[in-house]
Every structure is written in structure tokens, then in C-alpha cells.
Design a protein around this motif. Structure first.
Motif, PDB file in Angstrom:
ATOM      1  N   VAL A 115       5.821   7.221  -1.509  1.00 63.92           N
ATOM      2  CA  VAL A 115       5.739   6.567  -0.001  1.00 63.92           C
ATOM      3  C   VAL A 115       5.073   7.924   0.840  1.00 63.92           C
ATOM      4  N   LEU A 116       5.562   9.248   0.595  1.00 63.67           N
ATOM      5  CA  LEU A 116       5.209  10.247   1.048  1.00 63.67           C
ATOM      6  C   LEU A 116       4.002  10.581   0.990  1.00 63.67           C
ATOM      7  N   SER A 117       3.546  10.430  -0.227  1.00 61.83           N
ATOM      8  CA  SER A 117       2.144  10.821  -1.050  1.00 61.83           C
ATOM      9  C   SER A 117       1.221   9.814  -0.275  1.00 61.83           C
ATOM     10  N   GLN A 118       1.299   8.718   0.170  1.00 58.06           N
ATOM     11  CA  GLN A 118       0.622   7.811   0.844  1.00 58.06           C
ATOM     12  C   GLN A 118       0.298   8.256   2.335  1.00 58.06           C
ATOM     13  N   VAL A 119       1.476   8.559   2.918  1.00 59.24           N
ATOM     14  CA  VAL A 119       1.481   9.210   4.448  1.00 59.24           C
ATOM     15  C   VAL A 119       0.420  10.325   4.504  1.00 59.24           C
ATOM     16  N   ALA A 120       0.498  11.198   3.358  1.00 59.94           N
ATOM     17  CA  ALA A 120      -0.135  12.361   3.296  1.00 59.94           C
ATOM     18  C   ALA A 120      -1.620  11.901   3.451  1.00 59.94           C
ATOM     19  N   THR A 130       0.727  -1.389   0.267  1.00 62.46           N
ATOM     20  CA  THR A 130      -0.158  -0.017   0.065  1.00 62.46           C
ATOM     21  C   THR A 130       0.753   1.207   0.030  1.00 62.46           C
ATOM     22  N   PHE A 131       2.105   1.119   0.617  1.00 65.90           N
ATOM     23  CA  PHE A 131       2.867   2.170   0.765  1.00 65.90           C
ATOM     24  C   PHE A 131       4.020   2.425  -0.163  1.00 65.90           C
ATOM     25  N   LEU A 132       4.312   1.346  -1.152  1.00 72.46           N
ATOM     26  CA  LEU A 132       5.375   1.181  -1.902  1.00 72.46           C
ATOM     27  C   LEU A 132       4.872   1.581  -3.456  1.00 72.46           C
ATOM     28  N   PRO A 133       5.980   2.056  -4.178  1.00 72.37           N
ATOM     29  CA  PRO A 133       5.568   1.829  -5.683  1.00 72.37           C
ATOM     30  C   PRO A 133       5.482   0.629  -6.385  1.00 72.37           C
ATOM     31  N   GLU A 134       4.635   0.694  -7.398  1.00 75.02           N
ATOM     32  CA  GLU A 134       4.412  -0.606  -8.065  1.00 75.02           C
ATOM     33  C   GLU A 134       5.642  -1.401  -8.195  1.00 75.02           C
ATOM     34  N   GLU A 135       5.458  -2.769  -7.847  1.00 67.51           N
ATOM     35  CA  GLU A 135       6.590  -3.619  -8.159  1.00 67.51           C
ATOM     36  C   GLU A 135       7.680  -3.495  -7.436  1.00 67.51           C
ATOM     37  N   TYR A 136       7.769  -2.626  -6.455  1.00 65.22           N
ATOM     38  CA  TYR A 136       8.848  -2.511  -5.510  1.00 65.22           C
ATOM     39  C   TYR A 136       9.365  -3.747  -4.912  1.00 65.22           C
ATOM     40  N   PRO A 137      10.727  -4.166  -4.841  1.00 63.63           N
ATOM     41  CA  PRO A 137      11.061  -5.447  -4.096  1.00 63.63           C
ATOM     42  C   PRO A 137      11.003  -5.289  -2.777  1.00 63.63           C
ATOM     43  N   ILE A 138      10.366  -6.445  -2.289  1.00 66.42           N
ATOM     44  CA  ILE A 138      10.527  -6.505  -0.643  1.00 66.42           C
ATOM     45  C   ILE A 138      11.231  -7.803  -0.302  1.00 66.42           C
ATOM     46  N   GLU A 139      11.964  -7.450   0.683  1.00 58.98           N
ATOM     47  CA  GLU A 139      12.918  -8.359   1.340  1.00 58.98           C
ATOM     48  C   GLU A 139      12.243  -9.424   2.198  1.00 58.98           C
ATOM     49  N   ARG A 140      12.414 -10.335   2.398  1.00 59.72           N
ATOM     50  CA  ARG A 140      11.792 -11.353   3.164  1.00 59.72           C
ATOM     51  C   ARG A 140      12.996 -12.140   4.105  1.00 59.72           C
TER      52      ARG A 140
END
Length: 141
Positions: A67-72, A30-40
Motif C-alpha cells: 500500500v505504501l509503495s502505491q502512496v509513494a 489500485t492500492f491493495l495487493p493482488e486478490e486482497y479481500p474487500i468487505e462490502r
């Protein structure tokens, strides 16, 4: 929001054994740009239960803006602005937590489950300068 006074933004959440990994990942996205890599990374709880740590570090200015646009979109962004003195630590890091369940639904609300940590640019690297830079950014949001 032309310049971004953050060196990077870290987002992190935990996926417990009772949770679906994909749903928790969707909440983080929800907070990340599309297809942004996530570490597990996998860990173990006190009683041997599985815990998956999902995290992402955003360092590119355009991606940090995303990310900040989501926080806003927080309904109580004014409360966050008022709490900046308490949300920036002595290491010039800004902290904020979000509701994981709400994030899964695509909503951005404060709560527990997802942690945002942003390293605030401050020269010299003093808490007062970091708070001032974060305040200036949040006034633009």
C-alpha cells in the motif's frame, strides 16, 4: 523501508447508486495487493438511494508495504511530508484521501473518493511520537 510504523491501514470508499460497483472496486484495488479481500456493506442515502461501502484493512507488514509503495508514487509526496503535522490526529491516526476516478485509471493522485487511515505506532501513544514515526517513514519513501 525495513520496518513499518503502522499497526494497520484502512482503505474505504463509497459506491453510489449512479456508479458501477466493479469499477469502484477496481479503483480501491489500485492500492491493495493482488486478490486482497474487500468487505462490502450496504447503506441507504438520505433519499433512499443505495450506497455500498467498500473497505479493506491491511495488517500484514508486507501488505502494508505494498500500500505504501502505491502512496509513494504520488507526484506531490513532498507536500504530504510537509503536511504530516496536520494529517496525524490525537489518536495517532494518519489520514490521506485519493482521487477515485484517477485510481480507476491506475493512477495515484490526491483528491476525494478513497480514504486511507493508518494507525501509527507510537510509544507512548502521543501525537508527537506518531508524527515523528510517520515522518521517518515518509522520508524513506
Amino acid at each position: 523501508m525495513s520496518s513499518v510504523p503502522f499497526h494497520y491501514v484502512d482503505l474505504r470508499t463509497f459506491c453510489y447508486a449512479t456508479e458501477d460497483d466493479r469499477r469502484v472496486e477496481d479503483a480501491l484495488r489500485t492500492f491493495l495487493p493482488e486478490e486482497y479481500p474487500i468487505e462490502r456493506s450496504q447503506s441507504e442515502g438520505h433519499y433512499g438511494d443505495r450506497i455500498v461501502v467498500l473497505s479493506a484493512r491491511v495488517e500484514n507488514a508486507d501488505e502494508i508495504r505494498h500500500v505504501l509503495s502505491q502512496v509513494a508514487t504520488l507526484s506531490d509526496i513532498d507536500a504530504v511530508k510537509a503536511e504530516l503535522d496536520d494529517r496525524v490526529d490525537d489518536n495517532c491516526s494518519f489520514f490521506l484521501t485519493f482521487d477515485k476516478q484517477a485510481a480507476f485509471r491506475g493512477e495515484v493522485t490526491r483528491g476525494d473518493g478513497i480514504t486511507l487511515r493508518a494507525k501509527v505506532e507510537a510509544y507512548p501513544a502521543k501525537r508527537e511520537h506518531a508524527v515523528a514515526n510517520a515522518r521517518e517513514l515518509f522520508e524513506e519513501l
